[in-house]
Design an enzyme around this catalytic site. Structure first.
Site, PDB file in Angstrom:
ATOM      1  N   GLY A   1      49.049   4.051  39.658  1.00 11.45           N
ATOM      2  CA  GLY A   1      49.438   2.657  39.782  1.00 11.45           C
ATOM      3  C   GLY A   1      50.922   2.510  39.520  1.00 11.45           C
TER       4      GLY A   1
ATOM      5  N   HIS B   1      46.959  -3.102  33.069  1.00 10.69           N
ATOM      6  CA  HIS B   1      48.171  -2.358  32.695  1.00 10.69           C
ATOM      7  C   HIS B   1      49.349  -2.770  33.593  1.00 10.69           C
ATOM      8  CE1 HIS B   1      50.132   1.695  31.576  1.00 10.69           C
ATOM      9  NE2 HIS B   1      50.882   1.245  32.563  1.00 10.69           N
ATOM     10  N   GLU B   2      49.084  -2.878  34.902  1.00  9.98           N
ATOM     11  CA  GLU B   2      50.170  -3.210  35.848  1.00  9.98           C
ATOM     12  C   GLU B   2      50.616  -4.673  35.715  1.00  9.98           C
ATOM     13  OE1 GLU B   2      51.488  -0.735  36.992  1.00  9.98           O
ATOM     14  OE2 GLU B   2      49.845   0.678  36.892  1.00  9.98           O
TER      15      GLU B   2
ATOM     16  N   CYS C   1      51.642   6.254  31.507  1.00  9.39           N
ATOM     17  CA  CYS C   1      52.497   5.356  32.278  1.00  9.39           C
ATOM     18  C   CYS C   1      53.667   6.151  32.828  1.00  9.39           C
ATOM     19  CB  CYS C   1      53.001   4.243  31.358  1.00  9.39           C
ATOM     20  SG  CYS C   1      54.055   3.050  32.188  1.00  9.39           S
ATOM     21  N   LEU C   2      54.000   5.922  34.100  1.00  8.46           N
ATOM     22  CA  LEU C   2      55.138   6.632  34.697  1.00  8.46           C
ATOM     23  C   LEU C   2      56.448   6.270  33.991  1.00  8.46           C
ATOM     24  CD1 LEU C   2      54.230   6.344  38.492  1.00  8.46           C
ATOM     25  CD2 LEU C   2      53.913   8.317  36.989  1.00  8.46           C
TER      26      LEU C   2
ATOM     27  N   HIS D   1      53.018  -4.971  33.041  1.00 13.43           N
ATOM     28  CA  HIS D   1      54.377  -4.592  33.464  1.00 13.43           C
ATOM     29  C   HIS D   1      55.113  -5.792  34.055  1.00 13.43           C
ATOM     30  CE1 HIS D   1      54.819  -0.310  32.844  1.00 13.43           C
ATOM     31  NE2 HIS D   1      53.725  -0.008  33.515  1.00 13.43           N
TER      32      HIS D   1
ATOM     33  N   GLN E   1      58.716  -1.528  37.319  1.00  8.29           N
ATOM     34  CA  GLN E   1      59.032  -0.139  36.952  1.00  8.29           C
ATOM     35  C   GLN E   1      60.086   0.490  37.843  1.00  8.29           C
ATOM     36  OE1 GLN E   1      54.607   0.890  36.861  1.00  8.29           O
ATOM     37  NE2 GLN E   1      55.435   2.360  35.417  1.00  8.29           N
TER      38      GLN E   1
HETATM   39 NI    NI Z   1      52.684   1.836  33.499  1.00  6.22          NI
END
Ligand code: NI
Length: 182
Positions: A46, A134-135, A92-93, A138, A51
């Site tokens: 995701g 989660h997204e 998480c990236l 963000h 991000q």
């Molecule tokens: Ni993330």
């Protein structure tokens, strides 16, 4: 297509609240394509526009094994959160290589715009539910490390800052345990 640069915690730009999309035009479609490309390149499941330093309410997700089930959400809104929670290990990236258990509502109902600009609703559970929450976090300037203890969070911040200084963050991002990184 170029891979977009993913911001890393504790970068302050990850704290910006994303703006709603007013019109679903070609620009929005291009962002979605670039985000999918970046997400697959980074081996994530995701990615939120925040991000990649695009402060618009767009999310891309693919939680499938074969990486062939693209889901994108434009202006996503959570309409319902179940009372019972699920605990899942999240990554998480933007926090590469770190995984912590986070508790979130198990089932959700979400609305989003499609590419025609029409609103649709759907329900999600399991990994998809966790991933969407989660997204959306963000897009609101929130990270999964905000859901864990302050001590753990500050340890992660120190380690990431050190790895970045050493130029070792990139290799961590491509470590084998990437599956739940979003
Ligand atoms: Ni993330």
């Amino acid at each position: 297509m170029n891979k977009l640069e993913v911001l890393h915690f504790p970068d302050k730009r990850l704290r910006k609240v994303a703006e709603p999309i007013k019109k679903v035009d070609q620009g929005v479609k291009d962002i979605i394509e670039q985000m999918f490309f970046t997400m697959y390149e980074e081996k994530g499941i995701g990615l939120a526009a925040t991000q990649v330093n695009i402060h618009k309410r767009i999310i891309v997700i693919d939680v499938s094994e074969k990486k062939d089930e693209k889901i994108f959400l434009i202006n996503p809104e959570i309409l319902f959160l179940s009372e019972d929670n699920d605990e899942m290990e999240e990554g998480c990236l933007s926090v590469p290589g770190f995984y912590e258990t986070v508790s979130r509502p198990k089932n959700i109902k979400v609305s989003s715009l499609n590419l025609d600009g029409d609103l649709f609703e759907f329900e999600a559970n399991g990994l998809l539910s966790t991933c969407i929450q989660h997204e959306i976090d963000h897009l609101n300037g929130k990270l999964f490390v905000d859901h864990i203890s302050k001590l753990k969070k500050s340890r992660i911040e120190k380690k990431i800052t050190k790895l970045k200084k050493e130029g070792a963050l990139a290799s961590r991002a491509s470590a084998p345990n990437y599956k739940s990184a979003t």
